[in-house]
Scaffold this motif. Sequence first.
Motif, short mmCIF file in Angstrom:
data_model
loop_
_atom_site.label_atom_id
_atom_site.label_comp_id
_atom_site.label_asym_id
_atom_site.label_seq_id
_atom_site.Cartn_x
_atom_site.Cartn_y
_atom_site.Cartn_z
N HIS A 233 0.82 -1.21 0.00
CA HIS A 233 0.00 0.00 0.00
C HIS A 233 0.85 1.27 0.00
CE1 HIS A 233 -3.69 2.22 1.84
NE2 HIS A 233 -3.60 2.39 0.54
N GLY A 234 1.96 1.25 0.73
CA GLY A 234 2.81 2.42 0.83
C GLY A 234 3.52 2.78 -0.46
N GLN A 235 3.62 1.84 -1.39
CA GLN A 235 4.27 2.10 -2.68
C GLN A 235 3.28 2.28 -3.82
OE1 GLN A 235 6.53 -1.62 -2.82
NE2 GLN A 235 8.43 -0.44 -2.69
N SER A 236 2.01 2.26 -3.52
CA SER A 236 1.01 2.17 -4.58
C SER A 236 0.98 3.40 -5.49
CB SER A 236 -0.39 1.91 -4.00
OG SER A 236 -0.71 2.88 -3.02
N ASP A 237 1.39 4.57 -4.99
CA ASP A 237 1.41 5.71 -5.90
C ASP A 237 2.53 5.58 -6.93
OD1 ASP A 237 3.36 6.07 -4.00
OD2 ASP A 237 2.88 8.16 -3.56
N LEU A 238 3.62 4.87 -6.60
CA LEU A 238 4.65 4.56 -7.59
C LEU A 238 4.08 3.66 -8.68
CD1 LEU A 238 7.73 3.92 -5.27
CD2 LEU A 238 7.48 5.81 -6.88
N LEU A 239 3.28 2.68 -8.26
CA LEU A 239 2.64 1.79 -9.23
C LEU A 239 1.67 2.58 -10.12
CD1 LEU A 239 2.04 -1.11 -10.25
CD2 LEU A 239 0.23 -1.21 -8.53
N ILE A 240 0.90 3.50 -9.52
CA ILE A 240 -0.01 4.33 -10.31
C ILE A 240 0.78 5.16 -11.31
CG2 ILE A 240 -1.68 6.23 -10.19
CD1 ILE A 240 -2.46 5.17 -7.39
N ASN A 241 1.92 5.69 -10.90
CA ASN A 241 2.74 6.49 -11.80
C ASN A 241 3.22 5.66 -12.99
OD1 ASN A 241 4.22 9.05 -12.37
ND2 ASN A 241 6.01 7.72 -12.12
N PHE A 242 3.57 4.39 -12.73
CA PHE A 242 3.95 3.52 -13.83
C PHE A 242 2.81 3.36 -14.82
CE2 PHE A 242 3.20 -0.92 -15.20
CZ PHE A 242 4.10 -0.94 -16.26
N VAL A 243 1.60 3.12 -14.31
CA VAL A 243 0.44 2.94 -15.20
C VAL A 243 0.16 4.22 -15.98
CG1 VAL A 243 -2.04 2.46 -15.26
CG2 VAL A 243 -0.56 1.16 -13.73
N CYS A 244 0.31 5.38 -15.32
CA CYS A 244 0.09 6.65 -16.01
C CYS A 244 1.08 6.83 -17.15
CB CYS A 244 0.21 7.82 -15.03
SG CYS A 244 -1.07 7.88 -13.75
N SER A 245 2.34 6.46 -16.92
CA SER A 245 3.36 6.62 -17.96
C SER A 245 3.13 5.67 -19.13
CB SER A 245 4.76 6.37 -17.37
OG SER A 245 4.98 4.98 -17.13
N ALA A 246 2.53 4.51 -18.85
CA ALA A 246 2.38 3.47 -19.88
C ALA A 246 0.93 3.24 -20.27
CB ALA A 246 2.98 2.16 -19.36
N ARG A 247 0.05 4.19 -20.01
CA ARG A 247 -1.38 3.92 -20.20
C ARG A 247 -1.75 3.76 -21.67
NH1 ARG A 247 -4.08 9.63 -18.29
NH2 ARG A 247 -2.68 11.04 -19.41
N ASP A 248 -0.91 4.24 -22.60
CA ASP A 248 -1.17 4.03 -24.02
C ASP A 248 -0.45 2.80 -24.57
OD1 ASP A 248 -2.75 6.34 -24.16
OD2 ASP A 248 -1.00 7.61 -24.49
N MET A 249 0.12 2.00 -23.68
CA MET A 249 0.86 0.80 -24.10
C MET A 249 0.10 -0.45 -23.63
SD MET A 249 4.70 2.19 -23.14
CE MET A 249 5.58 0.85 -23.95
N ASP A 250 0.49 -1.58 -24.17
CA ASP A 250 -0.17 -2.85 -23.84
C ASP A 250 0.28 -3.31 -22.45
OD1 ASP A 250 -1.35 -5.31 -23.73
OD2 ASP A 250 -0.10 -6.23 -25.28
#
Length: 650
Positions: free
Chosen positions: A283-300
């Motif tokens: 849970h404490g790292q989940s904003d890092l995970l969200i940032n990854f998804v934001c950076s790659a949201r147009d990718m598979d």
Amino acid sequence: SPSFWNALVSSALIMSVAFTSGFWYGKTTLNMVPSFSETTVIHINYQMEKEIQSQVKQRLLSLENNQGHTRKKELVSRFSPSVSEFLIGSSFVNRTVFLEKFDTLGWPQDNVPSDKNQLVALLYQSEKSLPNPKSLPNPISKNATVLEVNDATQNCDSINVVATQSHRGYPQCLAIVGGEEDYRVHRFMRNRKGIHVNKSLPLQQVGRFRESSGGDNLFPPSTEDQESNWKNLIEYFSKGLPGAKRELKPIIRKMIKKSANKDLGNYGSIAQRPAIIAMVCNHGQSDLLINFVCSARDMDLSRVLVFCTDIETYNIVKGLGLQAYYSKTLFRGIPSEAADGYGDEIFASVIWAKVVAVHLLQQLGVDVLYQDADVVWNPDLNGLHPLDLFRIESNKSYDFFTDNSGKFDILFSDDGARSVRFAPHAGNAGFYYVRHNARTQWLFTNFIYVAGDLMMRGTGCDQQVLMQLAAEHSMMYGLTVKTLSNHPLLMGGVEYHGHHSKIKEIYIHGTKSKPLVFHMCWTDNRVQKLGYLKQMGLWQVKKQCESNDKKQSYDFISTSSTNMKETCCSIEPIVECSFADKPSIVPCHESPKLGGDDGIDFWESLDAICGRLRKYLENKYKGKLNASNYTCHEYLNHAWWISTLKQFAQ
């Protein structure tokens, strides 16, 4: 040369005798047999000429062989006969060419090797292993006989390769002892635990992680720690592993679209095996995970599987539209808070989940691309995907390898740290690719065995343990490990902190392309990591979705993946300054310096740097250095001890 003239004289004698013999033989024959035809005489002369050429060729070959054997003796004569049972001769080969030929060693290579590290010393251990005489130069060099790699190794049925260095002049020696083959290196030092190297102390055997200061980077776990790890292993292998495999099989089948009536590991070729991108998050790292998804949201992202160590993270991952897996049995006891710093107890607990995730997927028979949550993808490279870098069946032309990429079992991004802790491969455990086979499956089973002892209560770091296991399994089982050094598509902490000129070229001047993957490693804590990402323009998470203190706010979570991304992801990067002396895409002059007063502003001009350096050198040498005799560039070269200044000069 004398040999040429000897051959020429010999040839002249042969031709003289042959001519005389042929003259009298022809005269006699013609007198005795008047009908002897002119064609027959020509045929006889042709046969004599052929014989002459054959004898000349044999004579020259004999002379050449004699010279070759003489050069071979010179190659052997460098060592005393008293070591001839295990050391008979030596040569040198080009280091770069040698490592390219034997690339399955997989060691990271610097772009430009040192001028004093250009050759590989090759020692021959028997007469039969020596190069053929024709391969040897004439004359033999008394200092270093440099041969082509193929020539130098043509008679070597096996080669034992040892990597060593002088550690910038450290008084180290290398002993080669004749005896039964030992594929490990034994180390002796003049120090004791906690005591710096001292010439008055005798040499005594130490572990490979002993430092000159007397410190150890790896030590045996206590009895209590071992017993605690045994309990965890019993629970994992008896309950956690069987249950997780049952639960994961249908998830992975769905992700790779494989029919349920076939085993996951049953594939006809390497190219047909599926690959899963595995991540681990609490849970404490989940904003890092969200940032990854934001950076790659147009990718598979259909192949991304996130192992969640708590139910809150599981709900976030599902809300982001990614495939999630959570097991209370597997991840019981792992804290949901972010770690206070690198290597602390929370950090080590989450790291344990990383080991479990890769082990599980290896047991299920799939290839794994593992990446940490602090990785950012670049969607602007014409559809290039990280899996394209490793998959043989990819139609992209970005493969790392000139030959069959399947010859490597594990491929690591380059950590950049050249230290005894991570030697020899220096791979980064936050971004690596593992092919499923018997060697890698056994490697990660062994990793599970020792991770709790050595990682959680010893080093606090999975990377150190994994690097040593990979080296050991490479020696024992032929595991092929490759570190992907200096590749333009992969960047991380070593470039961010150590290659400022490269950062400027890519992110400020735009003279080079941005990497496909940026891994923001080499950080002491979460505050630094977020600060670096934000000032580099690699952060796209809105404020309401950032963590508060150690845990993240739970209010924004939605069951709709579309709403989740819209709620949390900013279209444009969110740029905020944190540290003036760290790379940033905008000037951060007003921000504090992480290095204190000694820190150098990343955006400071070259003239200002030179002025401060000039003043420092003049004070240091107190008149012994005439400032007017040196240009700024010469000042920077003179101050070899300030590596950061040289990077700014570039």
